[in-house]
Design an enzyme around this catalytic site. Structure first.
Site, PDB file in Angstrom:
ATOM      1  N   CYS A 170     121.954   6.365  80.276  1.00  0.00           N
ATOM      2  CA  CYS A 170     122.827   7.471  79.888  1.00  0.00           C
ATOM      3  C   CYS A 170     123.878   7.007  78.875  1.00  0.00           C
ATOM      4  O   CYS A 170     123.535   6.776  77.723  1.00  0.00           O
ATOM      5  CB  CYS A 170     123.435   8.108  81.140  1.00  0.00           C
ATOM      6  N   HIS A 214     118.742   9.359  84.270  1.00  0.00           N
ATOM      7  CA  HIS A 214     119.089   8.321  85.249  1.00  0.00           C
ATOM      8  C   HIS A 214     117.865   7.955  86.089  1.00  0.00           C
ATOM      9  O   HIS A 214     117.627   8.592  87.128  1.00  0.00           O
ATOM     10  CB  HIS A 214     120.188   8.845  86.176  1.00  0.00           C
ATOM     11  N   GLU A 273     117.496   5.661  88.077  1.00  0.00           N
ATOM     12  CA  GLU A 273     117.854   5.103  89.403  1.00  0.00           C
ATOM     13  C   GLU A 273     117.754   6.137  90.520  1.00  0.00           C
ATOM     14  O   GLU A 273     117.552   5.789  91.678  1.00  0.00           O
ATOM     15  CB  GLU A 273     119.267   4.498  89.381  1.00  0.00           C
TER      16      GLU A 273
HETATM   17  N1  GLN Z   1     129.699  10.491  78.963  1.00  0.00           N
HETATM   18  C1  GLN Z   1     128.348  10.670  78.513  1.00  0.00           C
HETATM   19  C2  GLN Z   1     127.960  12.136  78.429  1.00  0.00           C
HETATM   20  O1  GLN Z   1     128.572  12.987  79.033  1.00  0.00           O
HETATM   21  C3  GLN Z   1     127.381   9.910  79.400  1.00  0.00           C
HETATM   22  C4  GLN Z   1     127.329  10.439  80.799  1.00  0.00           C
HETATM   23  C5  GLN Z   1     126.646   9.478  81.750  1.00  0.00           C
HETATM   24  O2  GLN Z   1     126.514   8.292  81.454  1.00  0.00           O
HETATM   25  N2  GLN Z   1     126.259   9.945  82.923  1.00  0.00           N
HETATM   26  O3  GLN Z   1     127.025  12.460  77.769  1.00  0.00           O
END
Ligand code: GLN
Length: 534
Positions: free
Chosen positions: A383, A509, A511
């Site tokens: 992310c 994600h 995970e």
């Molecule tokens: N802050 C970034 C976004 O909102 C990444 C979010 C995250 O890593 N879950 O896109």
């Protein structure tokens, strides 16, 4: 068979591992062929933990249907090897929200709306809804917090009433407490357990089973004492002793016949249990033949719970690769100096940058990625980690000086990461990110396609920002590969660099979908590549 309801409460202190204990009971009952679901009640007033800081709450777990949930849902999914939904986590905020909405619509027909029965009825409806929706044999509901908390009262009252509603043979109360060992006296102390059970009984709940968290095994004498003072049969005083591997807990309960006791109490109709695969996993986890060291580079490193699912996913992948996972925690806010960074990362077999919000530590992350790319270290960016990977590539390979995400720099000349127009319109912060499962098409002849072994995957998201479509051409011309994209081709879901051992970033994600018996392929191959270099 009627649906059975099990309630798990906690006493003495928090952080005793109630979530893992609940998940373990779920796994045990499932191993008998029963259809089980698990539910967490969080007594706070937030509608969900999505708007909370990780230091307040730890990780926010995301379900396939896009709910931002308590991290215990992660344990539930990993132990049950099932995907759960937004109905599996309820909060005081949600209960009141819905009762107040009904009141405004006039649904209470002129009555005074009260905690008992209106709030408690709403709570009970949320518990029984799980049973009717999924046709499960057993619903296990864990009540967050500890007995005696003011905010937990309506929930305890609701579950007390459930025995009246559904009968003794269909309800079971399990209470988790602490039995501390006092070194100076060389004794286990049962008093805190006695007090916490007394508090439960004052509410009208007599626990049927006690799970006693302790550093080492309790003796027969302590068991007798707890049984006598707490009014629970001796065989129902179960030791929840500290273990090195959380996945061993169901087996420890099984050895003490906790599963048999539950089956007897609830008169459950079961097959022979099958725990073979699980036992094998635990055996493998306890004696791997090699080590793998992963540098986990984030900004919430003081609170390990912030990265719970990532740690578990790395662990599953390490076990599957016959390796012992060693984590090296790197605080990205302290990594802006090159020498320090080199010293900290030189011995790591692989480098992982997890998700995050806000600009603290971002420059450190970008430096770490440059280091990983130049030193050819296996790298996984999740992310925000992927977004930083794209920024690093734009700055240092494509010559876009000061490229950035507009989350951190509104005036950057190269906003390679930006909000999509639909996100720009959003005013409310709660539940408005791109959340939950989204399909992703994998490009042929890429690492991503190879590791997943199929063309179309579904993974879970939680972010607002995206790779800016305006820069895709410039980035790909210089060699960055977007190997996973949304089916309409507009959203970049996976980035990778060819010619390096493993250099991959995912906008989603991975995970959240990793399970002990089915590690996520991204983690499996990241660990595999890290082992090859070591
Ligand atoms: N802050 C970034 C976004 O909102 C990444 C979010 C995250 O890593 N879950 O896109």
């Amino acid at each position: 068979m009627e649906t059975k309801y099990i309630f798990v409460t906690g006493g003495v202190v928090s952080s005793l591992g109630k979530g893992v204990a609940t998940a373990s009971i779920g796994l045990l009952l499932k191993s008998y062929g029963l259809k089980v679901t698990l539910q967490k009640i969080d007594p706070y007033i937030n509608v969900d933990p999505g708007t909370m800081n990780p230091y307040q709450h730890g990780e926010v777990f995301v379900t396939a249907d896009g709910a931002e949930c308590d991290l215990d849902l992660g344990h539930y999914e990993r132990f049950l090897n099932n995907s759960l939904t937004r109905d599996n986590n309820i909060t005081t905020g949600q209960i009141y929200y819905s009762v107040i909405n009904k009141e405004r619509k006039g649904e209470y027909l002129g009555k005074t709306v009260q905690v008992v029965p209106h709030i408690t009825d709403e709570i009970k409806a949320r518990i029984t809804k799980l049973a009717s929706q999924n046709h499960v044999d057993v619903v296990i509901t864990e009540i967050g917090g500890t007995v005696g908390d003011i905010e937990g009262q309506p929930f305890l009252e609701a579950v007390r009433q459930m025995r009246l509603d559904y009968g003794r043979e269909n309800t079971l109360y399990i209470h988790l407490t602490l039995v501390p060992y006092i070194k100076a006296a060389r004794e286990f102390k049962t008093k805190p357990t006695q007090h916490s059970v007394r508090e439960l009984r004052a509410i009208g709940i007599q626990p049927d089973i006690l799970l006693c968290r302790s550093d080492s095994w309790l003796t027969g004498d302590e068991r007798k004492k707890i049984s006598l003072f707490c009014n629970v049969p001796q065989e129902a005083v179960i030791d929840a002793v500290d273990v090195e591997c959380i996945y061993e807990i169901p087996l420890i309960f099984h050895r003490q016949k906790l599963d048999q006791l539950i089956i007897k109490n609830l008169n459950l109709d079961v097959k022979e249990p099958d725990l073979e695969e699980w036992k094998l996993f635990v055996e493998r986890a306890k004696s791997p033949s090699r080590n793998v060291e992963i540098a986990l580079c984030g900004k919430y490193v003081e609170l390990r719970d912030s990265y719970k699912s990532i740690i578990e996913a790395l662990y599953h992948a390490a076990v599957a690769n016959d390796a012992r996972l060693k984590l090296k925690w790197i605080d990205t806010e302290r990594m802006e100096d090159d020498i320090k960074l080199g010293n900290a990362l030189a011995y790591a077999d692989g480098i992982l940058i997890p998700g995050g919000f806000g600009m603290r530590g971002v420059e450190g992350k970008i430096k770490i990625i440059k280091y990983a790319r130049e030193m050819k270290k296996p790298f996984l960016g999740i992310c925000l980690g992927m977004q930083c990977m794209v920024i690093e590539y734009a700055r240092n390979v494509c010559g876009m000086k000061k490229a950035n995400s507009t989350e951190f720099d509104d005036h950057t000349p190269y906003p390679v990461i930006d909000l999509l127009p639909e996100q720009k319109k959003i005013k409310n912060m709660g539940g408005t990110m791109r959340l939950g499962n989204w399909p992703c098409k994998l490009e042929p002849r890429t690492i991503a396609r190879k590791i997943y072994g199929k063309d179309l995957i579904q993974e879970r998201h939680r972010h607002r920002y995206e790779v800016n479509p305006k820069y895709i051409k410039a980035l790909t011309e210089k060699g960055l590969i977007f190997s996973g994209r949304s089916p309409n081709g507009k959203l970049m879901e996976i980035a990778e660099i060819a010619g390096l051992p493993f250099f991959l970033g995912t906008q989603f994600h991975p995970e959240f979908t990793s399970r002990p018996l089915a590690p996520n392929p991204v983690f499996y191959h990241f660990i595999n590549a890290s082992l090859k270099g070591s």
